[in-house]
Motif scaffolding. Structure first.
Motif, PDB file in Angstrom:
ATOM      1  N   LEU A   1      -6.044  15.073  -1.753  1.00 33.22           N
ATOM      2  CA  LEU A   1      -6.165  13.934  -0.846  1.00 33.22           C
ATOM      3  C   LEU A   1      -7.096  14.198   0.328  1.00 33.22           C
ATOM      4  N   ALA A   2      -7.810  15.307   0.306  1.00 32.04           N
ATOM      5  CA  ALA A   2      -8.706  15.623   1.425  1.00 32.04           C
ATOM      6  C   ALA A   2      -9.695  14.496   1.720  1.00 32.04           C
ATOM      7  N   PRO A   3     -10.327  13.873   0.708  1.00 32.85           N
ATOM      8  CA  PRO A   3     -11.255  12.767   1.021  1.00 32.85           C
ATOM      9  C   PRO A   3     -10.552  11.601   1.713  1.00 32.85           C
ATOM     10  N   VAL A   4      -9.297  11.346   1.345  1.00 34.56           N
ATOM     11  CA  VAL A   4      -8.541  10.277   1.990  1.00 34.56           C
ATOM     12  C   VAL A   4      -8.264  10.629   3.453  1.00 34.56           C
ATOM     13  N   GLY A   5      -7.897  11.875   3.719  1.00 35.25           N
ATOM     14  CA  GLY A   5      -7.666  12.307   5.096  1.00 35.25           C
ATOM     15  C   GLY A   5      -8.914  12.174   5.944  1.00 35.25           C
ATOM     16  N   ASP A   6     -10.062  12.587   5.408  1.00 42.72           N
ATOM     17  CA  ASP A   6     -11.327  12.457   6.137  1.00 42.72           C
ATOM     18  C   ASP A   6     -11.654  10.990   6.397  1.00 42.72           C
TER      19      ASP A   6
ATOM     20  N   GLY B   1      -0.203  16.685   2.856  1.00 48.67           N
ATOM     21  CA  GLY B   1       0.891  17.480   2.320  1.00 48.67           C
ATOM     22  C   GLY B   1       1.820  16.720   1.389  1.00 48.67           C
ATOM     23  N   THR B   2       1.486  15.472   1.068  1.00 51.04           N
ATOM     24  CA  THR B   2       2.333  14.677   0.174  1.00 51.04           C
ATOM     25  C   THR B   2       2.411  15.323  -1.210  1.00 51.04           C
ATOM     26  N   PRO B   3       3.608  15.531  -1.759  1.00 49.51           N
ATOM     27  CA  PRO B   3       3.731  16.108  -3.107  1.00 49.51           C
ATOM     28  C   PRO B   3       2.983  15.269  -4.137  1.00 49.51           C
ATOM     29  N   ARG B   4       2.350  15.933  -5.088  1.00 46.71           N
ATOM     30  CA  ARG B   4       1.541  15.228  -6.073  1.00 46.71           C
ATOM     31  C   ARG B   4       2.356  14.252  -6.911  1.00 46.71           C
ATOM     32  N   ARG B   5       3.589  14.614  -7.172  1.00 46.22           N
ATOM     33  CA  ARG B   5       4.422  13.708  -7.969  1.00 46.22           C
ATOM     34  C   ARG B   5       4.637  12.387  -7.238  1.00 46.22           C
TER      35      ARG B   5
ATOM     36  N   PHE C   1       0.876  -1.174   0.000  1.00 42.70           N
ATOM     37  CA  PHE C   1       0.000   0.000   0.000  1.00 42.70           C
ATOM     38  C   PHE C   1       0.914   1.226   0.000  1.00 42.70           C
ATOM     39  N   PRO C   2       0.433   2.369  -0.485  1.00 41.09           N
ATOM     40  CA  PRO C   2       1.314   3.530  -0.666  1.00 41.09           C
ATOM     41  C   PRO C   2       1.991   3.961   0.629  1.00 41.09           C
ATOM     42  N   ASP C   3       3.272   4.266   0.525  1.00 36.72           N
ATOM     43  CA  ASP C   3       4.030   4.732   1.683  1.00 36.72           C
ATOM     44  C   ASP C   3       3.467   6.029   2.244  1.00 36.72           C
ATOM     45  N   PHE C   4       2.835   6.849   1.406  1.00 34.10           N
ATOM     46  CA  PHE C   4       2.379   8.155   1.909  1.00 34.10           C
ATOM     47  C   PHE C   4       1.251   8.024   2.924  1.00 34.10           C
ATOM     48  N   LEU C   5       0.649   6.827   3.029  1.00 31.77           N
ATOM     49  CA  LEU C   5      -0.406   6.618   4.021  1.00 31.77           C
ATOM     50  C   LEU C   5       0.139   6.484   5.437  1.00 31.77           C
ATOM     51  N   THR C   6       1.435   6.216   5.577  1.00 29.68           N
ATOM     52  CA  THR C   6       2.029   6.012   6.903  1.00 29.68           C
ATOM     53  C   THR C   6       3.253   6.905   7.071  1.00 29.68           C
ATOM     54  N   PRO C   7       3.054   8.218   7.211  1.00 24.58           N
ATOM     55  CA  PRO C   7       4.175   9.154   7.373  1.00 24.58           C
ATOM     56  C   PRO C   7       4.820   9.015   8.745  1.00 24.58           C
ATOM     57  N   ALA C   8       5.881   9.769   8.956  1.00 21.67           N
ATOM     58  CA  ALA C   8       6.651   9.642  10.199  1.00 21.67           C
ATOM     59  C   ALA C   8       5.861  10.093  11.430  1.00 21.67           C
ATOM     60  N   ALA C   9       4.995  11.093  11.302  1.00 21.36           N
ATOM     61  CA  ALA C   9       4.234  11.596  12.460  1.00 21.36           C
ATOM     62  C   ALA C   9       3.413  10.466  13.069  1.00 21.36           C
ATOM     63  N   ASP C  10       3.531  10.258  14.401  1.00 14.91           N
ATOM     64  CA  ASP C  10       2.862   9.108  15.001  1.00 14.91           C
ATOM     65  C   ASP C  10       1.476   9.405  15.555  1.00 14.91           C
ATOM     66  N   ASP C  11       1.086  10.688  15.653  1.00 11.99           N
ATOM     67  CA  ASP C  11      -0.256  10.993  16.138  1.00 11.99           C
ATOM     68  C   ASP C  11      -1.200  11.152  14.943  1.00 11.99           C
ATOM     69  N   LEU C  12      -2.486  10.994  15.188  1.00  7.80           N
ATOM     70  CA  LEU C  12      -3.451  10.988  14.093  1.00  7.80           C
ATOM     71  C   LEU C  12      -3.501  12.334  13.380  1.00  7.80           C
ATOM     72  N   GLU C  13      -3.606  13.411  14.127  1.00 10.45           N
ATOM     73  CA  GLU C  13      -3.733  14.732  13.516  1.00 10.45           C
ATOM     74  C   GLU C  13      -2.497  15.078  12.686  1.00 10.45           C
ATOM     75  N   GLY C  14      -1.314  14.874  13.281  1.00 11.86           N
ATOM     76  CA  GLY C  14      -0.087  15.165  12.555  1.00 11.86           C
ATOM     77  C   GLY C  14       0.105  14.251  11.366  1.00 11.86           C
ATOM     78  N   GLY C  15      -0.287  12.985  11.526  1.00 12.67           N
ATOM     79  CA  GLY C  15      -0.152  12.037  10.435  1.00 12.67           C
ATOM     80  C   GLY C  15      -1.032  12.393   9.246  1.00 12.67           C
ATOM     81  N   ILE C  16      -2.283  12.742   9.520  1.00 10.04           N
ATOM     82  CA  ILE C  16      -3.185  13.108   8.426  1.00 10.04           C
ATOM     83  C   ILE C  16      -2.716  14.385   7.746  1.00 10.04           C
ATOM     84  N   ALA C  17      -2.212  15.333   8.514  1.00  8.82           N
ATOM     85  CA  ALA C  17      -1.665  16.554   7.913  1.00  8.82           C
ATOM     86  C   ALA C  17      -0.509  16.220   6.977  1.00  8.82           C
ATOM     87  N   ALA C  18       0.329  15.252   7.378  1.00 12.36           N
ATOM     88  CA  ALA C  18       1.445  14.851   6.522  1.00 12.36           C
ATOM     89  C   ALA C  18       0.944  14.161   5.261  1.00 12.36           C
ATOM     90  N   VAL C  19      -0.093  13.336   5.387  1.00 10.35           N
ATOM     91  CA  VAL C  19      -0.683  12.691   4.206  1.00 10.35           C
ATOM     92  C   VAL C  19      -1.174  13.752   3.231  1.00 10.35           C
TER      93      VAL C  19
END
Length: 322
Positions: A126-131, A94-98, A74-92
């Motif tokens: 990616l807003a729908p994915v974050g929600d 913010g993933t560059p489109r490329r 599954f895409p790596d961008f779904l599991t960023p370094a931030a370990d809390d939910l809010e920070g993690g979703i913000a990182a998702v």
């Protein structure tokens, strides 16, 4: 096979995550939710499916299913370094489109059927994915977070004890049988052959309740090196509603709980400190564990007991923090 190559600097930079990683647990739990095999997490899956029977949760699942197959990549961008939910979703978000486009393309190559739904266009926000991640986590993972924290605290106690006794290499050896340390390589069975050279970056070990069978790593070798490994076969659970708490009445059992409130301890250590037999210490710890006040983890020939948030709240005379 996954092989992680260490240098001397990497051994100095091994860390163990201090709490459940919200998005790793969310994504891995989604895989568990969709498997049809019976596993130690089947009880959680049945309860989670009932919690997910709402329009909002159904919509979240519809968004996430194409991104998280039952097994495999599954895409790596779904599991960023931030370990809390809010920070993690913000990182998702913010993933560059490329990068999103590249990882979705890679995901699409492994799809042989369209039963999981349609992948989102690479250029879509990616807003729908974050929600969807937030809504799914709220229904399926958040209700069990207190128990998950206790399990991971117990696992960290095992790793810390191994570190004190045998250094970093001693800690790595405790990951057996899932992971094998053969200096300078940490290796584990894996769905594909993958090599990861740490090159002085160190490694973050992430204990996970929802990681089953084999550990998981990120595919992109340029991302922060991470290895998610399985702990505790029983999985998350809400505090059992049996008569264990009623059995707590008694001074010795109270002393056991107070001792564990100060620090984790093995059965023999409890027996020695409280001047009781090992069998008696084991029995008292068992009652506390059934009551949800203690978690226990085996470390070699010893069993380490650690107080849970509920047990700590009982000592304080207050209520557990969720």
């Amino acid at each position: 096979m996954l092989r992680i190559w260490f240098g001397s600097e990497d051994l100095e930079r091994v860390r163990v995550a201090r709490r459940p990683h919200a998005l790793w647990e969310t994504v891995l739990s989604l895989q568990t939710l969709r498997t049809r095999q019976r596993t130690p997490l089947t009880g959680w899956r049945n309860a989670a499916l009932a919690r997910l029977a709402t329009p909002r949760a159904t919509a979240a699942l519809r968004t996430l299913r194409p991104l998280v197959p039952v097994r495999g990549y599954f895409p790596d961008f779904l599991t960023p370094a931030a370990d809390d939910l809010e920070g993690g979703i913000a990182a998702v978000l913010g993933t560059p489109r490329r990068r999103v486009a590249a990882e979705l393309e890679l995901l699409g190559r492994g799809r042989t059927e369209d039963e999981d739904g349609v992948l989102p266009p690479a250029g879509r926000r990616l807003a729908p994915v974050g929600d969807a991640l937030a809504h799914y986590h709220e229904a399926a993972v958040a209700p069990y977070m207190r128990r998950m924290r206790a399990l991971i605290d117990a696992d960290r106690a095992v790793r810390a004890r191994a570190l004190l006794d045998g250094g970093v290499e001693g800690l790595l050896k405790t990951l057996r049988p899932a992971v094998r340390w053969r200096r300078p390589v940490l290796e584990t069975d894996y769905p594909v052959d993958q090599e990861l050279a740490l090159n002085g970056r160190g490694l973050l070990l992430v204990p996970s309740v929802f990681c089953e069978r084999t550990p998981v790593s990120l595919l992109d070798p340029n991302l922060p090196p991470t290895l998610v490994y399985p702990i505790d076969d029983s999985g998350p659970a809400e505090t059992p509603a049996d008569d264990g708490l009623a059995a707590l009445v008694g001074s010795t059992r109270g002393e056991v709980l107070r001792r564990l409130g100060e620090a984790a301890a093995t059965t023999s250590e409890l027996a020695r400190v409280l001047d009781i037999s090992t069998a008696s210490a084991s029995q008292h710890a068992s009652v506390l564990r059934r009551s949800g006040l203690v978690v226990s983890r085996r470390a070699g020939n010893a069993v380490i007991h650690r107080i849970t948030p509920l047990g700590a709240a009982l000592l304080r005379g207050g209520h557990p923090v969720a």
